[in-house]
Design an enzyme around this catalytic site. Structure first.
Site, PDB file in Angstrom:
ATOM      1  N   GLN A 286       0.855  -1.192   0.084  1.00 30.56           N
ATOM      2  CA  GLN A 286       0.165  -0.032   0.019  1.00 30.56           C
ATOM      3  C   GLN A 286       0.824   1.363  -0.056  1.00 30.56           C
ATOM      4  OE1 GLN A 286      -3.597  -0.457   2.851  1.00 30.56           O
ATOM      5  NE2 GLN A 286      -2.031  -1.985   3.547  1.00 30.56           N
TER       6      GLN A 286
ATOM      7  N   CYS B 157      -1.490  13.159 -15.995  1.00 26.82           N
ATOM      8  CA  CYS B 157      -2.346  14.471 -16.511  1.00 26.82           C
ATOM      9  C   CYS B 157      -3.799  13.750 -16.263  1.00 26.82           C
ATOM     10  CB  CYS B 157      -2.297  14.186 -17.976  1.00 26.82           C
ATOM     11  SG  CYS B 157      -3.348  15.467 -18.857  1.00 26.82           S
TER      12      CYS B 157
ATOM     13  N   THR C 242       0.682  -3.001   8.776  1.00 27.42           N
ATOM     14  CA  THR C 242      -0.611  -2.101   8.164  1.00 27.42           C
ATOM     15  C   THR C 242      -1.636  -2.598   9.185  1.00 27.42           C
ATOM     16  OG1 THR C 242      -2.277  -2.196   6.579  1.00 27.42           O
ATOM     17  CG2 THR C 242      -1.169  -4.479   6.762  1.00 27.42           C
TER      18      THR C 242
ATOM     19  N   HIS D 148      -1.335   1.659  -4.395  1.00 27.17           N
ATOM     20  CA  HIS D 148      -1.701   3.179  -4.078  1.00 27.17           C
ATOM     21  C   HIS D 148      -0.706   4.010  -5.020  1.00 27.17           C
ATOM     22  CE1 HIS D 148      -3.900   1.782   0.032  1.00 27.17           C
ATOM     23  NE2 HIS D 148      -4.292   1.534  -0.998  1.00 27.17           N
TER      24      HIS D 148
HETATM   25  N1  APR Z   1       7.108  -2.041  11.970  1.00 24.55           N
HETATM   26  C1  APR Z   1       5.819  -2.610  11.924  1.00 24.55           C
HETATM   27  N2  APR Z   1       4.685  -2.210  11.836  1.00 24.55           N
HETATM   28  C2  APR Z   1       4.685  -1.175  12.248  1.00 24.55           C
HETATM   29  C3  APR Z   1       5.782  -0.082  12.787  1.00 24.55           C
HETATM   30  C4  APR Z   1       7.164  -0.979  12.307  1.00 24.55           C
HETATM   31  N3  APR Z   1       8.356  -0.455  12.847  1.00 24.55           N
HETATM   32  N4  APR Z   1       5.529   0.847  13.339  1.00 24.55           N
HETATM   33  C5  APR Z   1       4.149   1.028  13.131  1.00 24.55           C
HETATM   34  N5  APR Z   1       3.732  -0.261  12.491  1.00 24.55           N
HETATM   35  C6  APR Z   1       2.287  -0.578  12.386  1.00 24.55           C
HETATM   36  C7  APR Z   1       1.210   0.203  13.301  1.00 24.55           C
HETATM   37  O1  APR Z   1       0.798  -0.633  14.218  1.00 24.55           O
HETATM   38  C8  APR Z   1      -0.179  -0.085  12.188  1.00 24.55           C
HETATM   39  O2  APR Z   1      -0.649  -1.273  12.330  1.00 24.55           O
HETATM   40  O3  APR Z   1       2.092   0.061  11.153  1.00 24.55           O
HETATM   41  C9  APR Z   1       0.669   0.220  10.965  1.00 24.55           C
HETATM   42  C10 APR Z   1       0.450   1.314  10.338  1.00 24.55           C
HETATM   43  O4  APR Z   1      -1.007   1.700  10.084  1.00 24.55           O
HETATM   44  P1  APR Z   1      -1.437   2.676   9.106  1.00 24.55           P
HETATM   45  O5  APR Z   1      -0.707   4.233   9.700  1.00 24.55           O
HETATM   46  O6  APR Z   1      -2.769   2.740   9.207  1.00 24.55           O
HETATM   47  O7  APR Z   1      -0.891   2.479   7.678  1.00 24.55           O
HETATM   48  P2  APR Z   1      -1.462   1.521   6.497  1.00 24.55           P
HETATM   49  O8  APR Z   1      -2.209   0.263   7.145  1.00 24.55           O
HETATM   50  O9  APR Z   1      -0.298   1.241   5.541  1.00 24.55           O
HETATM   51  O10 APR Z   1      -2.549   2.498   5.896  1.00 24.55           O
HETATM   52  C11 APR Z   1      -3.239   2.120   4.737  1.00 24.55           C
HETATM   53  O11 APR Z   1      -4.304   4.106   4.394  1.00 24.55           O
HETATM   54  O12 APR Z   1      -4.002   6.504   4.653  1.00 24.55           O
HETATM   55  C12 APR Z   1      -4.306   5.529   3.592  1.00 24.55           C
HETATM   56  O13 APR Z   1      -3.128   5.359   1.519  1.00 24.55           O
HETATM   57  C13 APR Z   1      -2.643   5.222   3.097  1.00 24.55           C
HETATM   58  O14 APR Z   1      -1.778   3.325   2.223  1.00 24.55           O
HETATM   59  C14 APR Z   1      -2.310   3.879   3.283  1.00 24.55           C
HETATM   60  C15 APR Z   1      -3.498   3.240   3.861  1.00 24.55           C
END
Ligand code: APR
Length: 250
Positions: free
Chosen positions: A109, A135, A195, A127
């Site tokens: 993502q 464009c 994630t 993403h």
């Molecule tokens: N190692 C592994 N995981 C981690 C670490 C780390 N060092 N630090 C944080 N995390 C975990 C958190 O616990 C959380 O579960 O990474 C995750 C981040 O979650 P989000 O911030 O929600 O990111 P993500 O899941 O990638 O978001 C998905 O949402 O805003 C949109 O397009 C954006 O691609 C993104 C999508």
């Protein structure tokens, strides 16, 4: 093969390593946590991007129509941050595993391009990428952005260029998404790293893998939407978890 989380504790890194070593088809799904140890902020952690910026003002088609220069400035700041950081050993381990497993698919993502910079090649970027633009009116696109100015225009048709990422409310690139779901259906192990599992359709890849009998390994320092279904939940950072699995590789 999905374990009942109420009956037995999730397996540990050595078991996960054995499953991965025996895997004939591995699907890895990464989120922002995968890049945290390279120095990039996640979105929903306490100090995440959405705690500082309002996605409705910066990451939607409506926001871009309302104020394209403000949106471009935010993406320019994110690209500038990206220019200062490197992939970490966890990115490089995933790139090395790609060569070992016959059917390996990495779905991300993330828009930071760190998996590519670490050497991964079979990467599906659901993403888009921060270093691309396209464009709003014609098929023209740019890969490997330099500074485009505050309101860049298409050299083909003169219309506005926009960041080459998927915004909230937009469809994902269909070919990447179809390939990702194919990989989730085929895999015998799904490894999900960093994630929160709250954004669709990426989050459904895990359900699809589980429905098709895959084992689920999760690496995350905090519980996510997937943790209750994980056959192995390594409650640690991406780098620590990947190193621990590699250390236990049979
Ligand atoms: N190692 C592994 N995981 C981690 C670490 C780390 N060092 N630090 C944080 N995390 C975990 C958190 O616990 C959380 O579960 O990474 C995750 C981040 O979650 P989000 O911030 O929600 O990111 P993500 O899941 O990638 O978001 C998905 O949402 O805003 C949109 O397009 C954006 O691609 C993104 C999508």
């Amino acid at each position: 093969m999905q374990s009942d989380p109420s009956s037995s504790p999730p397996a540990d890194a050595s078991t996960a390593a054995a499953w991965l070593a025996a895997s004939r088809a591995l699907c890895v799904s990464t989120g922002a946590g995968m890049s945290a140890e390279s120095g990039l902020a996640t979105f929903r952690d306490v100090d995440g991007l959405w705690s500082k910026f309002n996605p409705a003002e910066l990451a939607t088609p409506e926001a871009f129509l309302r104020d394209p220069c403000k949106v471009w400035e935010w993406y320019r700041l994110r690209r500038a941050r990206l220019a200062q950081i490197e992939p970490h050993d966890g990115h490089r381990l995933l790139a090395a595993w790609e060569a070992r497993i016959p059917d390996f698919t990495l779905v991300t993502q993330n828009v930071d391009g760190l998996h590519h910079r670490a050497g991964s090649r079979r990467v599906l970027e659901l993403h888009g990428r921060l270093d691309t633009a396209r464009c709003i009116a014609c098929p023209f696109q740019i890969v490997g952005l330099d500074d485009l100015g505050e309101d860049p225009r298409c050299t083909e048709c003169g219309q506005r260029l926009r960041p080459g990422v998927v915004w909230f409310g937009e469809a994902l690139p269909q070919s990447q998404l179809a390939a990702a779901f194919d990989a989730a259906e085929r895999c015998d192990v799904m490894l999900v790293i960093g994630t929160s599992g709250v954004v669709q359709p990426a989050a459904s890849l895990v359900d699809t893998a589980l429905q098709h009998g895959a084992r689920l390994i999760e690496i995350n320092p905090h519980p996510s939407a997937f943790s209750g279904s994980a056959d192995a939940f390594l409650r640690c950072t991406a780098l620590s978890g990947l190193r621990e699995i590699e250390r236990h590789r049979p």
